[in-house]
Scaffold this motif. Structure first.
Motif, PDB file in Angstrom:
ATOM      1  N   ALA A 167      33.725  40.642  52.416  1.00 25.41           N
ATOM      2  CA  ALA A 167      34.388  41.507  51.442  1.00 25.41           C
ATOM      3  C   ALA A 167      35.680  40.827  51.015  1.00 25.41           C
ATOM      4  CB  ALA A 167      34.675  42.868  52.059  1.00 25.41           C
ATOM      5  N   PHE A 168      35.904  40.756  49.706  1.00 22.35           N
ATOM      6  CA  PHE A 168      37.089  40.107  49.154  1.00 22.35           C
ATOM      7  C   PHE A 168      38.007  41.145  48.520  1.00 22.35           C
ATOM      8  CE2 PHE A 168      33.802  36.865  48.955  1.00 22.35           C
ATOM      9  CZ  PHE A 168      34.447  35.703  49.352  1.00 22.35           C
ATOM     10  N   ASP A 169      39.295  41.005  48.773  1.00 15.88           N
ATOM     11  CA  ASP A 169      40.264  41.699  47.937  1.00 15.88           C
ATOM     12  C   ASP A 169      40.266  40.989  46.585  1.00 15.88           C
ATOM     13  OD1 ASP A 169      42.505  43.330  47.198  1.00 15.88           O
ATOM     14  OD2 ASP A 169      43.787  41.603  47.583  1.00 15.88           O
ATOM     15  N   LYS A 170      40.686  41.672  45.542  1.00 20.97           N
ATOM     16  CA  LYS A 170      40.668  41.030  44.216  1.00 20.97           C
ATOM     17  C   LYS A 170      41.973  40.280  43.935  1.00 20.97           C
ATOM     18  CE  LYS A 170      41.391  43.305  40.338  1.00 20.97           C
ATOM     19  NZ  LYS A 170      42.454  42.522  39.621  1.00 20.97           N
ATOM     20  N   THR A 171      43.067  41.041  43.832  1.00 19.59           N
ATOM     21  CA  THR A 171      44.323  40.453  43.358  1.00 19.59           C
ATOM     22  C   THR A 171      44.872  39.441  44.349  1.00 19.59           C
ATOM     23  OG1 THR A 171      44.801  42.527  42.221  1.00 19.59           O
ATOM     24  CG2 THR A 171      46.629  40.994  42.511  1.00 19.59           C
TER      25      THR A 171
ATOM     26  N   THR B  51      41.390  36.352  42.318  1.00 24.50           N
ATOM     27  CA  THR B  51      42.125  36.076  41.080  1.00 24.50           C
ATOM     28  C   THR B  51      43.382  35.295  41.411  1.00 24.50           C
ATOM     29  OG1 THR B  51      43.350  38.148  41.223  1.00 24.50           O
ATOM     30  CG2 THR B  51      41.256  38.204  40.036  1.00 24.50           C
ATOM     31  N   GLU B  52      44.046  34.810  40.391  1.00 18.79           N
ATOM     32  CA  GLU B  52      45.227  33.987  40.607  1.00 18.79           C
ATOM     33  C   GLU B  52      46.368  34.764  41.248  1.00 18.79           C
ATOM     34  OE1 GLU B  52      45.675  30.868  40.247  1.00 18.79           O
ATOM     35  OE2 GLU B  52      43.950  30.210  39.107  1.00 18.79           O
ATOM     36  N   GLY B  53      46.324  36.093  41.086  1.00 16.48           N
ATOM     37  CA  GLY B  53      47.447  36.879  41.583  1.00 16.48           C
ATOM     38  C   GLY B  53      48.666  36.727  40.699  1.00 16.48           C
ATOM     39  N   LYS B  54      48.464  36.132  39.521  1.00 15.45           N
ATOM     40  CA  LYS B  54      49.554  35.956  38.549  1.00 15.45           C
ATOM     41  C   LYS B  54      49.128  36.596  37.230  1.00 15.45           C
ATOM     42  CE  LYS B  54      50.794  31.569  40.691  1.00 15.45           C
ATOM     43  NZ  LYS B  54      50.809  30.106  40.536  1.00 15.45           N
ATOM     44  N   PRO B  55      49.014  37.926  37.227  1.00 14.39           N
ATOM     45  CA  PRO B  55      48.568  38.589  36.000  1.00 14.39           C
ATOM     46  C   PRO B  55      49.591  38.435  34.887  1.00 14.39           C
ATOM     47  CG  PRO B  55      49.324  40.181  37.624  1.00 14.39           C
ATOM     48  CD  PRO B  55      49.308  38.867  38.311  1.00 14.39           C
ATOM     49  N   ARG B  56      49.129  38.626  33.678  1.00 18.42           N
ATOM     50  CA  ARG B  56      50.049  38.573  32.538  1.00 18.42           C
ATOM     51  C   ARG B  56      49.959  39.890  31.770  1.00 18.42           C
ATOM     52  NH1 ARG B  56      45.527  35.631  30.921  1.00 18.42           N
ATOM     53  NH2 ARG B  56      44.669  36.210  28.897  1.00 18.42           N
ATOM     54  N   MET B  57      51.072  40.241  31.163  1.00 16.27           N
ATOM     55  CA  MET B  57      51.127  41.451  30.360  1.00 16.27           C
ATOM     56  C   MET B  57      50.437  41.177  29.031  1.00 16.27           C
ATOM     57  SD  MET B  57      54.464  43.467  28.916  1.00 16.27           S
ATOM     58  CE  MET B  57      55.229  43.675  30.494  1.00 16.27           C
ATOM     59  N   THR B  58      49.401  41.954  28.752  1.00 18.48           N
ATOM     60  CA  THR B  58      48.632  41.719  27.519  1.00 18.48           C
ATOM     61  C   THR B  58      48.854  42.802  26.474  1.00 18.48           C
ATOM     62  OG1 THR B  58      46.765  42.846  28.565  1.00 18.48           O
ATOM     63  CG2 THR B  58      46.811  40.434  28.718  1.00 18.48           C
ATOM     64  N   ASP B  59      49.208  44.016  26.901  1.00 22.20           N
ATOM     65  CA  ASP B  59      49.322  45.134  25.953  1.00 22.20           C
ATOM     66  C   ASP B  59      50.519  46.005  26.303  1.00 22.20           C
ATOM     67  OD1 ASP B  59      46.370  44.990  24.667  1.00 22.20           O
ATOM     68  OD2 ASP B  59      46.226  44.726  26.843  1.00 22.20           O
ATOM     69  N   VAL B  60      51.278  46.395  25.302  1.00 27.78           N
ATOM     70  CA  VAL B  60      52.369  47.363  25.451  1.00 27.78           C
ATOM     71  C   VAL B  60      52.130  48.462  24.421  1.00 27.78           C
ATOM     72  CG1 VAL B  60      54.856  47.739  25.393  1.00 27.78           C
ATOM     73  CG2 VAL B  60      53.952  45.543  26.197  1.00 27.78           C
ATOM     74  N   LEU B  61      51.810  49.672  24.882  1.00 21.36           N
ATOM     75  CA  LEU B  61      51.440  50.776  23.986  1.00 21.36           C
ATOM     76  C   LEU B  61      52.376  51.956  24.218  1.00 21.36           C
ATOM     77  CD1 LEU B  61      47.556  50.618  24.390  1.00 21.36           C
ATOM     78  CD2 LEU B  61      48.933  49.637  22.549  1.00 21.36           C
TER      79      LEU B  61
ATOM     80  N   MET C  36      46.342  41.812  32.799  1.00 20.84           N
ATOM     81  CA  MET C  36      45.060  41.205  33.147  1.00 20.84           C
ATOM     82  C   MET C  36      45.305  40.025  34.083  1.00 20.84           C
ATOM     83  SD  MET C  36      41.948  40.066  30.634  1.00 20.84           S
ATOM     84  CE  MET C  36      42.728  38.592  29.992  1.00 20.84           C
ATOM     85  N   ASP C  37      44.499  39.977  35.126  1.00 21.27           N
ATOM     86  CA  ASP C  37      44.586  38.914  36.131  1.00 21.27           C
ATOM     87  C   ASP C  37      43.342  38.050  36.008  1.00 21.27           C
ATOM     88  OD1 ASP C  37      45.350  37.369  38.233  1.00 21.27           O
ATOM     89  OD2 ASP C  37      45.040  38.883  39.773  1.00 21.27           O
ATOM     90  N   THR C  38      43.507  36.756  35.834  1.00 21.69           N
ATOM     91  CA  THR C  38      42.352  35.875  35.611  1.00 21.69           C
ATOM     92  C   THR C  38      41.792  35.376  36.939  1.00 21.69           C
ATOM     93  OG1 THR C  38      43.870  34.014  35.372  1.00 21.69           O
ATOM     94  CG2 THR C  38      43.156  35.119  33.357  1.00 21.69           C
ATOM     95  N   PRO C  39      40.469  35.207  37.017  1.00 19.30           N
ATOM     96  CA  PRO C  39      39.861  34.699  38.256  1.00 19.30           C
ATOM     97  C   PRO C  39      40.358  33.290  38.575  1.00 19.30           C
ATOM     98  CG  PRO C  39      38.191  35.616  36.792  1.00 19.30           C
ATOM     99  CD  PRO C  39      39.458  35.536  35.995  1.00 19.30           C
ATOM    100  N   ARG C  40      40.409  32.986  39.858  1.00 17.67           N
ATOM    101  CA  ARG C  40      40.757  31.629  40.273  1.00 17.67           C
ATOM    102  C   ARG C  40      39.709  30.651  39.760  1.00 17.67           C
ATOM    103  NH1 ARG C  40      44.290  30.957  44.789  1.00 17.67           N
ATOM    104  NH2 ARG C  40      45.035  32.955  45.607  1.00 17.67           N
ATOM    105  N   GLU C  41      40.173  29.471  39.443  1.00 12.21           N
ATOM    106  CA  GLU C  41      39.252  28.441  38.945  1.00 12.21           C
ATOM    107  C   GLU C  41      38.197  28.094  39.984  1.00 12.21           C
ATOM    108  OE1 GLU C  41      39.641  23.828  37.410  1.00 12.21           O
ATOM    109  OE2 GLU C  41      41.367  25.163  37.180  1.00 12.21           O
ATOM    110  N   ALA C  42      38.593  28.146  41.278  1.00  6.27           N
ATOM    111  CA  ALA C  42      37.669  27.743  42.346  1.00  6.27           C
ATOM    112  C   ALA C  42      36.729  28.861  42.773  1.00  6.27           C
ATOM    113  CB  ALA C  42      38.469  27.267  43.561  1.00  6.27           C
TER     114      ALA C  42
END
Length: 813
Positions: free
Chosen positions: A498-502, A506-516, A632-638
């Motif tokens: 079982a894997f944690d996500k963040t 994932t990279e654990g370096k999410p970026r802000m994509t939307d401000v509403l 949004m947090d992107t998956p690790r390349e590996a």
């Protein structure tokens, strides 16, 4: 009135105890419960960043809070003053049998309450200071041929100290004695064929071979017999004495020579595996260049203080953990994290802020003791004392891990303890075979001695510890800390992960994509409140809001100051700005707290963002909803490659467990190739999921070691990512990937499977040799042949185990 509860830090009450399982913890609880007004006391194990705590249930009508606190503190102080705990690195424990003997001898000393000696090095002793002292225990250890490594003998004691380490030739005494015995055996055998040689000379040479070959075995056997135990050394000596009684001096000398040379080579092999780990301790330089008050000075690393500024010259080893305050360079972190390429490092923007929260700094700012600076000059600030660096903790924990026995090792120890007396009884019965069958007593005696050699489980005794030690050493060299034989074996049995996500998949370096913003709210108002609260959090999502939000605001916009921040586990944060309560978190949070529900317009924005796989943060100040932020947090390349390699290794089921909404979890899972993804999970939900898994098969939990600590504790094996930067992760997990690199996961699981294969092979070799040799000796196999095959199997299992030091991850090719 219901009883009230008080929680106190166990480490403060009992600063010397190794953990919550220590016997002094039980004493503290018993003493406290004897006090009037205290109904119950128990230990809450460490979870996440929270240390182990003592929870006291008391009746406030009978005992005040202040009184209970004072009672606990004074009782803890009394126990600390009376009961001592030592953990010493020692020399003079070359094998598990010797360690067991020393454990028994220590346990019999006056005042010793508990003792545990390990062939891996550490000796743990709990003692009563009113009866004995550390100095007395050190002296007693010295008398057993064991000396603490930090013990430097005075010149007048040098010769005695040399003897306590094994003999007149120091650490190599056993090997030299064995070789001398072999030389005397060969010369005596040749002399027996020369007619010109006096008849007494071969006997004298054989006696010399007996003396050199049996010296260390006799010493060990005497210690074992003092404890009422029959060890393998005892069996060998009885067999050699039996051969001498039959006038088979050459065969007895051959037995002792091969037994002693086998032991010497076994100790050499174990020492080689141990040195692979001890080499880690030598990675940090002994001195550092410190800048203080405008002047630079060279100081011992042990004298460095938190906050010191160090100068790091190009191509030199870094002396301590800390963060970069000036300059840019690349650092080779392979000795600690196993990363194959150097990592770029740059200075922090604000040193004072970084010093306040060093654990939350990104990898590009942090440096570790024992790593190697590249071509650029750097300045760094120290964040950990020498004894607390990632390197020091790694070495300490690996040493402790070696002392923890695997299930197979416990089985072989118990088997040996039962089997040796059975062999002795069987041999005694065989001595009387001449009564039943038509042969002389000498023939029966000879056969009994041959069976004694054949049935001795020498290879079995070393088969598992040699493999476990080699496996732990190889893992440490590859940037993975495995805390003992149990986790090492269990890793190879995993059917599910079982894997944690963040921060894990994932990279654990999410970026802000939307401000509403909500209707009627300007974007700046939404962002300034979110930044003010998230500045006080060390969560990766919070860092993204602060970083990207400030970039979006620009330099001219002031951010208010938030206070009284508190975490609402798994949901978000609560704080205060001025007089207004502020909440930042998931949409589900606002259904649980007081106040108006989320407006329809904001809810529509949230639904739209969730449909696109965003992680949502809703912001409310007072009674007013300011809007929502999407990240949004992107998956690790590996990640995808690692999942594929794990399938090759035989892991059949892999699941991602996340606190984010299910759509986000599903989106990431599809990208990395996982079977299943479960979202919207609280920490207790993850624990329940792990428990369901364990009911079906062996399961590992992979996470950051902080938020996922409860799930890790319930998994068969808990695996922490990026543990070099986190003391909590290193303490929590059974297995710690020192670098923030998922590629280490298939490596260590493959290593575990290889270790399990080696252990099985060694068990088959050792038990198979006994099963073949015993019937063969009963049928008339000569003692000399039995000796050669018996000792040959011991060397074979040791050589087989050492192959693990050269293990390479085939799935990475």
């Amino acid at each position: 009135m219901h009883p009230q509860r008080l929680r106190l830090d166990l480490g403060i009450l009992l600063p010397d105890v190794a953990g919550e399982a220590d016997a002094c913890v039980g004493r503290l609880i018993n003493l406290l419960m004897a006090h009037k007004g205290i109904d119950q006391a128990h230990v809450l194990p460490p979870v996440g960043g929270q240390p182990a705590q003592l929870c006291i249930h008391y009746d406030p009508q009978l005992a005040s809070l202040a009184r209970v606190r004072e009672t606990a503190s004074s009782t803890g102080a009394e126990l600390t003053q009376r009961f001592g705990h030592v953990l010493w690195e020692v020399q003079g424990l070359p094998n598990a049998r010797r360690a067991r003997t020393v454990t028994g001898l220590l346990s019999r000393l006056p005042g010793v309450l508990e003792a545990d000696a390990s062939s891996a090095g550490p000796v743990r002793i709990e003692f009563d200071r009113s009866v004995t002292s550390e100095a007395t225990l050190r002296h007693a250890l010295g008398g057993m041929g064991v000396a603490a490594r930090d013990e430097t003998p005075a010149p007048a004691q040098a010769h005695e100290h040399e003897h306590t380490h094994g003999g007149p030739f120091g650490a190599n005494s056993e090997l030299i004695f064995a070789l001398l015995g072999g030389v005397l055996l060969v010369v005596g055998f040749l002399a027996s064929w020369l007619s010109a040689v006096p008849a007494w000379l071969p006997l004298v040479l054989y006696l010399g071979a007996y003396g050199f070959g049996g010296y260390f075995a006799l010493r060990q056997a005497m210690d074992s017999l003092r404890l009422g135990r029959f060890e393998i050394d005892t069996l060998m000596l009885v067999a050699a004495a039996g051969a001498a009684a039959l006038d088979k001096w050459a065969e007895g000398a051959l037995l002792l020579f091969l037994f002693s040379i086998g032991h010497a080579l076994e100790h050499y092999a174990m020492g080689r595996a141990r040195r692979a780990i001890e080499a880690l301790a030598d990675l940090a330089p002994p001195t550092a260049e410190r800048r203080r008050d405008g002047a630079t000075e060279k100081v011992p690393v042990a004298e460095l203080l938190i906050g010191d500024t160090l100068i790091l010259r190009p191509n030199t080893r870094i002396p301590s953990d800390g963060f970069v305050t000036l300059g840019e360079s690349s650092v080779d972190q392979a000795p600690i994290t196993g990363e194959s390429v150097p990592v770029d490092k740059r200075a922090v923007a604000d040193a004072a802020r970084a010093a306040a929260r060093p654990e939350g700094l990104p990898a590009e700012n942090r440096v570790y003791a024992g790593t190697i600076n590249g071509s650029g000059a750097l300045e760094m600030q120290v964040t950990r004392l020498a004894a607390d660096t990632s390197l020091a903790r790694l070495v300490r924990m690996v040493n402790e891990a070696e002392a923890q026995k695997s299930p197979t090792q416990r089985f072989t120890d118990n088997f040996e303890r039962i089997f040796v007396p059975i062999v002795l009884v069987f041999v005694v019965i065989l001595l009387f075979a001449w009564v039943v069958i038509d042969e002389s007593f000498g023939e029966s005696f000879y056969r009994a001695m041959a069976v004694l050699v054949a049935a001795s489980p020498c290879a079995l005794a070393i088969s598992t510890p040699s493999a476990v030690l080699s496996g732990v050493a190889r893992a440490a060299r590859g940037g993975v800390l495995v805390k003992g034989g149990g986790p090492l074996e269990n890793l190879g049995k995993l059917g599910a992960i079982a894997f944690d996500k963040t921060g894990t998949l994932t990279e654990g370096k999410p970026r802000m994509t939307d401000v509403l913003p909500a209707p009627g709210v300007v974007e700046d108002a939404l962002l300034t409140v979110a930044i003010a609260v998230e500045t006080l959090s060390d969560h990766p999502l919070a860092a993204a809001v602060v970083r990207d939000g400030q970039a979006r605001l620009g330099a001219g916009v002031a951010v208010p100051e938030a206070a009284d921040v508190r975490s609402l586990t798994g949901r978000g944060l609560a704080a205060r700005i001025g007089e207004d309560p502020v909440f930042v978190g998931k949409a589900a949070l606002f259904a649980e707290i007081e106040g108006p529900p989320i407006p329809a317009a904001v809810q529509a924005s949230i639904s739209d963002l969730e449909a696109r796989g965003r992680t949502i943060m809703v912001v409310r100040r007072g009674e007013d909803y300011l809007g929502a932020i999407g990240l949004m947090d992107t998956p690790r390349e590996a990640a995808a490659g690692v999942i594929r390699r794990l399938r090759q290794l035989g892991v059949t089921r892999m699941v991602m467990m996340s606190g984010d909404n299910s759509r986000v979890a599903q989106a990431v899972a599809q990208q990395v190739g996982l079977d299943e993804a479960w979202g919207d999970l609280m920490p207790e939900d993850k624990v329940a999921a792990i428990q369901r898994f364990r009911a079906e098969q062996e399961v590992a939990m992979v996470g950051d070691g902080v938020n996922d600590a409860p799930a890790m504790a319930h998994a068969t094996v808990g695996i922490a990512m990026g543990a070099a930067g986190s003391a909590v992760a290193l303490e929590t997990a059974d297995v710690a990937l020192m670098g923030d690199d998922l590629n280490h996961l298939p490596f260590v699981i493959g290593l575990s499977r290889a270790t399990n294969r080696i252990i099985r092979q060694n068990l088959w070799i050792s038990l198979g040799m006994v099963a073949v040799l015993v019937p063969a000796t009963l049928a008339g196999l000569q003692l000399g042949v039995a000796v050669v095959f018996h000792e040959g199997s011991t060397l074979l299992v040791v050589a087989n185990a050492l192959r693990l030091l050269a293990y390479r991850d085939r799935t990475a090719a």
